[in-house]
Design an enzyme around this catalytic site. Structure first.
Site, mmCIF file in Angstrom:
data_model
loop_
_atom_site.group_PDB
_atom_site.id
_atom_site.type_symbol
_atom_site.label_atom_id
_atom_site.label_comp_id
_atom_site.label_asym_id
_atom_site.label_seq_id
_atom_site.Cartn_x
_atom_site.Cartn_y
_atom_site.Cartn_z
ATOM 1 N N LEU A 36 0.825 -1.237 -0.045
ATOM 2 C CA LEU A 36 -0.126 -0.016 -0.010
ATOM 3 C C LEU A 36 0.748 1.231 -0.005
ATOM 4 O O LEU A 36 0.552 2.222 -0.767
ATOM 5 C CB LEU A 36 -0.949 -0.001 1.184
ATOM 6 C CG LEU A 36 -1.977 0.973 1.113
ATOM 7 C CD1 LEU A 36 -2.835 0.922 0.022
ATOM 8 C CD2 LEU A 36 -2.763 0.940 2.574
ATOM 9 N N CYS A 37 2.087 0.918 0.774
ATOM 10 C CA CYS A 37 3.053 2.400 0.766
ATOM 11 C C CYS A 37 3.260 2.703 -0.745
ATOM 12 O O CYS A 37 3.541 3.809 -1.043
ATOM 13 C CB CYS A 37 3.947 2.278 1.555
ATOM 14 S SG CYS A 37 4.934 0.774 1.365
ATOM 15 N N THR A 38 3.602 1.760 -1.385
ATOM 16 C CA THR A 38 4.014 2.160 -2.933
ATOM 17 C C THR A 38 3.117 2.416 -3.730
ATOM 18 O O THR A 38 3.098 3.449 -4.624
ATOM 19 C CB THR A 38 4.541 0.834 -3.643
ATOM 20 O OG1 THR A 38 5.575 0.277 -2.829
ATOM 21 C CG2 THR A 38 4.899 0.752 -4.904
ATOM 22 N N ASN B 217 2.450 6.300 -2.530
ATOM 23 C CA ASN B 217 3.536 7.207 -2.677
ATOM 24 C C ASN B 217 4.336 6.944 -3.521
ATOM 25 O O ASN B 217 4.838 8.175 -4.267
ATOM 26 C CB ASN B 217 4.395 7.222 -1.159
ATOM 27 C CG ASN B 217 3.444 7.235 0.229
ATOM 28 O OD1 ASN B 217 2.511 8.061 0.015
ATOM 29 N ND2 ASN B 217 3.784 6.324 0.964
#
Length: 451
Positions: free
Chosen positions: A217-219, A222
């Site tokens: 999810l961070c990829t 962001n």
């Protein structure tokens, strides 16, 4: 949902329908197990006492319900969280056009109950994660007809967590609930027998599954780099935020797919990413996997046979992995998958997470490893640890918005900057397992001093 009751068991047992089963269960044969006792009680056990759970009421699940009901099993339960779509009707034969939009589990149970009076099917229109171990402990055998590796790993972890141990640390065999797992993709399929704690589990052979496309999810949020990242961002974040049509996302609705396509294209343009197509959006949203009815029938039959052998002890179970391929002719073979000493789920050995350089490896790099490496294949891992001062620290957790915002800054910091030491234990939770996993950081011996 009300279901039809089976007829009188004593009368049902005398039916000519079961003459074929009596030939197997009431007399000895060359391939019978040594502890098998031919008796009418074996058929009675199937009809009145055995309890089997089928997970999934799709292509494999429909075949499994039909096969087990016609093999004499009297008490079946089926779990499925999905509803019936038009595209299901070409192979999921327990459903009709009038069932579109209804629960798969409930419609399948109603069909079998009406057609096979000696079998009672209890439906559960829910996720497997909605039930705790007290629910799963009531079954003698669990058979899976799933199209999700995440769900397979979750039920695998649940059955392992239910094992009890004797004082000498050996497994209490009464706590073992066998799992039969079947899977198909196009003209290929497999069936396997898993005895939790004794044979190779799902995690032991995770690398045998087709690579799963999971994006941290961070990829997605962001640093998107692929067109799929943009589509997943719209699906997971923008849809819930903007709620364009006031209803849940429907992968079969052209308006919904069109909206996601447009928003994904806009996000791709922001990050100079090319390759967004309408077809790609459909594939990502619906997780399209080709399905062939004949392959489902073969694999379900193999799974049902293993359920029958385990329930009656009439023959030895398959040992323990069957591969099937009818893409060009028919080819099949069976081999014994071995337990892995580095299995995240069933191994007693500490599992190491190798880090080349703690001063340059960021927490985001670690999360990517956990998602992308074949031995892990996690979905959205949350990481916590106990620091040198004894205090517990959450390093990153994406599932809770407030915690994600508070820990997001950790993603760009190196392990050295986070003061994580060589040998430190990380507790990892993920949707793929009902229990937490423990990993031990292992830095290269020749590394420079940590920052």
């Amino acid at each position: 949902m009300s279901v039809a009751s089976p007829s009188n068991p004593s009368i049902a047992l005398q039916s000519k329908r079961w003459n074929g089963l009596r030939h197997v269960l009431e007399r000895e044969g060359l391939f019978c197990k040594d502890d098998f006792s031919p008796s009418p009680d074996n058929l009675e056990f199937l009809q009145t006492k055995s309890k089997v759970l089928i997970i999934g009421a799709g292509g494999l699940g429909c075949e499994l319900l039909k096969d087990l009901a016609l093999m004499g099993f009297g008490d079946l339960h089926v779990i499925d969280m999905d509803t019936i779509e038009l595209s299901n009707l070409n192979r999921q034969f327990l459903f009709r056009r009038t069932d579109i939009g209804a629960s798969k589990a409930e419609c399948a149970a109603r069909f079998i109950n009406n057609r096979v009076p000696t079998c009672k099917v209890t439906p559960h229109f829910a996720k497997i994660q909605d039930f705790d171990e007290s629910f799963y402990q009531q079954f003698h055998i669990i058979v899976c007809g799933l199209d999700s590796i995440v769900a397979r790993r979750w039920i695998n972890g649940m059955l392992l967590s239910m094992l009890r141990y004797e004082e000498d640390n050996t497994i209490d065999v009464s706590s073992i609930i066998p799992m039969i797992d079947g899977g198909t993709e196009g003209f290929k399929g497999n069936a396997r027998v898993i005895l939790p704690g004794f044979t190779a589990c799902i995690e032991c052979t995770l690398d045998l599954f087709p690579p799963q496309v999971n994006y941290p999810l961070c990829t997605i949020a962001n640093t998107p780099r692929l067109p799929e990242h943009c589509i997943e961002y719209v699906k997971l974040i923008q849809w819930d935020k903007e709620n364009p049509f006031g209803v849940p996302l429907d992968g079969d609705d052209p308006q919904h797919i069109g909206w996601i396509y447009e928003r994904a294209q806009e996000r791709a343009n922001q990050f100079n990413i090319s390759g967004i197509t309408y077809r790609l959006v459909q594939g990502v949203i619906k997780h399209i996997i080709p399905a062939v009815a004949s392959t489902n029938a073969v694999i379900a039959a193999a799974c049902a046979l293993e359920v029958f052998k385990l329930a009656t002890s009439c023959y030895d179970s398959m040992s323990n992995y069957l591969n099937f391929n009818d893409l060009d002719g028919i080819y099949t073979y069976t081999y014994e998958a071995e337990k892995s000493e580095t299995c995240l789920a069933c191994s007693d050995n500490p599992q190491l997470l190798n880090i080349e350089n703690p001063n340059t490896t960021t927490l985001e790099d670690v999360i990517k490893q956990l998602c992308e490496l074949p031995r892990f294949q996690l979905k959205s891992p949350a990481l916590t640890t106990v620091m040198a001062d004894g205090k517990q620290r959450t390093l990153y957790m994406a599932s809770v918005k407030s915690i994600e915002e508070a820990t997001r800054k950790n993603l760009t910091q190196s392990l050295g900057e986070l003061c994580l030491q060589d040998g430190q234990l990380l507790t990892v939770t993920d949707a793929t397992s009902p229990t937490a996993m423990t990993l031990q950081l292992k830095y290269q011996a020749n590394e420079v001093e940590m920052l």
